[in-house]
Design a protein around this motif. Structure first.
Motif, short mmCIF file in Angstrom:
data_model
loop_
_atom_site.label_atom_id
_atom_site.label_comp_id
_atom_site.label_asym_id
_atom_site.label_seq_id
_atom_site.Cartn_x
_atom_site.Cartn_y
_atom_site.Cartn_z
N GLN A 82 1.08 -9.81 15.63
CA GLN A 82 2.12 -9.22 16.20
C GLN A 82 3.37 -10.26 16.15
OE1 GLN A 82 3.05 -5.99 17.57
NE2 GLN A 82 0.99 -5.68 16.65
N SER A 83 3.15 -11.57 15.85
CA SER A 83 4.17 -12.46 15.80
C SER A 83 4.76 -12.46 14.37
CB SER A 83 3.85 -13.83 15.97
OG SER A 83 3.56 -13.80 17.48
N LEU A 84 4.02 -11.84 13.41
CA LEU A 84 4.47 -11.64 11.97
C LEU A 84 5.92 -11.26 11.67
CD1 LEU A 84 2.81 -12.90 9.56
CD2 LEU A 84 2.12 -10.46 9.24
N ARG A 85 6.57 -11.86 11.00
CA ARG A 85 7.97 -11.74 10.66
C ARG A 85 8.21 -11.54 9.10
NH1 ARG A 85 7.23 -10.69 14.84
NH2 ARG A 85 8.38 -11.24 16.87
N CYS A 86 7.51 -12.22 8.28
CA CYS A 86 7.52 -12.23 6.79
C CYS A 86 6.20 -12.32 6.12
CB CYS A 86 8.29 -13.33 6.40
SG CYS A 86 8.56 -13.78 4.61
N LEU A 87 6.09 -11.12 5.47
CA LEU A 87 4.81 -11.04 4.77
C LEU A 87 4.87 -10.79 3.22
CD1 LEU A 87 1.54 -10.55 4.70
CD2 LEU A 87 2.14 -8.44 5.09
N TRP A 88 4.34 -11.60 2.31
CA TRP A 88 4.38 -11.60 0.76
C TRP A 88 3.28 -11.13 0.30
CZ3 TRP A 88 8.86 -12.86 -2.22
CH2 TRP A 88 10.20 -13.18 -1.18
N LEU A 89 2.98 -10.18 -0.48
CA LEU A 89 1.82 -9.68 -0.81
C LEU A 89 1.94 -9.21 -2.39
CD1 LEU A 89 0.51 -7.17 2.00
CD2 LEU A 89 -0.74 -9.13 1.20
N GLU A 90 2.90 -9.73 -2.92
CA GLU A 90 3.06 -9.17 -4.44
C GLU A 90 2.02 -9.75 -5.32
OE1 GLU A 90 4.22 -13.55 -4.51
OE2 GLU A 90 4.10 -12.21 -2.89
N GLY A 91 1.76 -9.03 -6.34
CA GLY A 91 0.69 -9.43 -7.27
C GLY A 91 -0.66 -9.41 -6.87
N ASN A 92 -0.97 -8.16 -6.24
CA ASN A 92 -2.25 -7.95 -5.64
C ASN A 92 -2.71 -6.57 -6.60
OD1 ASN A 92 -3.63 -10.03 -3.81
ND2 ASN A 92 -1.45 -9.86 -3.06
N PHE A 93 -3.58 -5.87 -5.83
CA PHE A 93 -3.99 -4.68 -6.32
C PHE A 93 -4.02 -3.49 -5.38
CE2 PHE A 93 -6.24 -8.17 -8.69
CZ PHE A 93 -5.83 -7.85 -9.93
N LEU A 94 -3.03 -3.60 -4.66
CA LEU A 94 -2.74 -2.40 -3.51
C LEU A 94 -2.40 -0.86 -4.14
CD1 LEU A 94 -0.81 -4.68 -0.92
CD2 LEU A 94 -3.46 -4.21 -1.17
N ALA A 95 -3.22 -0.14 -3.91
CA ALA A 95 -2.88 1.11 -4.51
C ALA A 95 -2.41 2.11 -3.40
CB ALA A 95 -4.11 1.77 -5.16
N ARG A 96 -2.68 1.78 -2.26
CA ARG A 96 -2.09 2.23 -0.86
C ARG A 96 -1.58 1.33 -0.15
NH1 ARG A 96 -7.11 6.17 0.98
NH2 ARG A 96 -7.52 7.65 -1.26
N PHE A 97 -0.43 1.92 0.66
CA PHE A 97 0.20 1.17 1.71
C PHE A 97 -0.55 0.78 2.65
CE2 PHE A 97 2.77 0.19 5.38
CZ PHE A 97 4.04 -0.47 4.74
N PRO A 98 -0.75 -0.52 2.98
CA PRO A 98 -1.73 -0.84 4.20
C PRO A 98 -1.56 -0.30 5.70
CG PRO A 98 -1.22 -2.63 2.70
CD PRO A 98 -0.32 -1.49 2.44
N ARG A 99 -2.19 0.71 6.10
CA ARG A 99 -1.93 1.28 7.33
C ARG A 99 -1.78 0.30 8.41
NH1 ARG A 99 -0.58 6.51 6.03
NH2 ARG A 99 -1.01 6.87 8.47
N ALA A 100 -2.54 -0.99 8.50
CA ALA A 100 -2.27 -1.81 9.63
C ALA A 100 -0.78 -2.39 9.68
CB ALA A 100 -3.12 -3.12 9.33
#
Length: 241
Positions: A82-100
């Motif tokens: 819950q403290s997360l402000r910046c998340l970088w997930l570029e260049g992975n294999f995500l086919a669906r938006f992560p519901r979390a």
């Protein structure tokens, strides 16, 4: 070949920043959860196939860099951050938006470029704190209509998708940068007067707009240098906070 992380590292309980980029990591030990003061964690450029449960138990984590791994999703426990402000997930294999992520209303910057996304969830506006969203290099064939309800979004990057038509985006009153380059569009999207456009035809559009706002006849202007795309936070390669 993965580098060996000294066991003594996990005893540094007061550690606030940890950079493990490009170290060949395939997993993280449970001892990571003991670093409860950690605010910045860089794990980009590794070989992680999933996010370990220990990472989801870091209560103060604000900046997390997970780009260029082998991730196909995020676990439900990711919503604990819950403290997360910046998340970088570029260049992975995500086919669906992560519901979390929908349970992280205070996340401000979300980097999802170069994945396999083709749609966004209807619940995206629950992420009320989101100010920057990078979706370049995905598989969108239509503009995601849910983005029209993201009233506080300031930066939106949709480069290198397959979007042939953009709706009128003037309703996004907080928007300041829209990047739409390398989409099969015939003309720049309609946006508010304060929006900087990056894409085919954007320079001419903004020159005409500038003269219109000045109330003067159109003049031949020298082409300005195109600035690099601004982001809300630096990229992992430029030393995270």
């Amino acid at each position: 070949m993965p580098r060996r992380i000294p066991a003594a590292l996990w005893a540094q309980r007061g550690l606030r920043k940890l950079y493990l980029s490009g170290t060949g990591l395939r997993e993280l030990p449970a001892e990571l959860a003991a670093l409860r003061h950690l605010r910045t964690l860089a794990l980009d450029g590794n070989e992680l196939l999933e996010v370990p449960e220990a990472l989801c138990r870091l209560p103060r984590l604000a900046y997390l860099y997970l780009g260029r791994n082998g991730l196909q999703g995020l676990p439900p426990a990711f919503a604990r951050l819950q403290s997360l402000r910046c998340l970088w997930l570029e260049g992975n294999f995500l086919a669906r938006f992560p519901r979390a992520l929908l349970r992280l209303p205070d996340l401000r910057s979300l980097q999802l470029g170069d994945n396999r996304l083709a749609r966004l969830p209807a619940g995206l506006p629950r992420m009320a704190g989101l100010r920057g969203l990078w979706l370049y290099g995905n598989r969108f064939e239509e503009f995601p209509a849910v983005l029209l309800r993201m009233a506080h979004l300031r930066v939106l990057d949709l480069d290198r998708n397959r979007i042939a038509r953009f709706p009128d985006l003037a309703c996004l009153s907080s928007l300041r940068l829209l990047s739409y380059d390398h989409n099969p569009v015939r003309q720049p999207p309609r946006v508010g007067d304060a929006v900087q456009l990056v894409g085919d035809g954007a320079q001419e559009f903004m020159e005409v707009r500038q003269e219109r706002l000045r109330g003067a006849p159109a003049l031949a202007l020298s082409a300005p240098k195109q600035a690099p795309k601004p982001g809300l936070l630096p990229s992992p390669s430029s030393s995270p906070p």
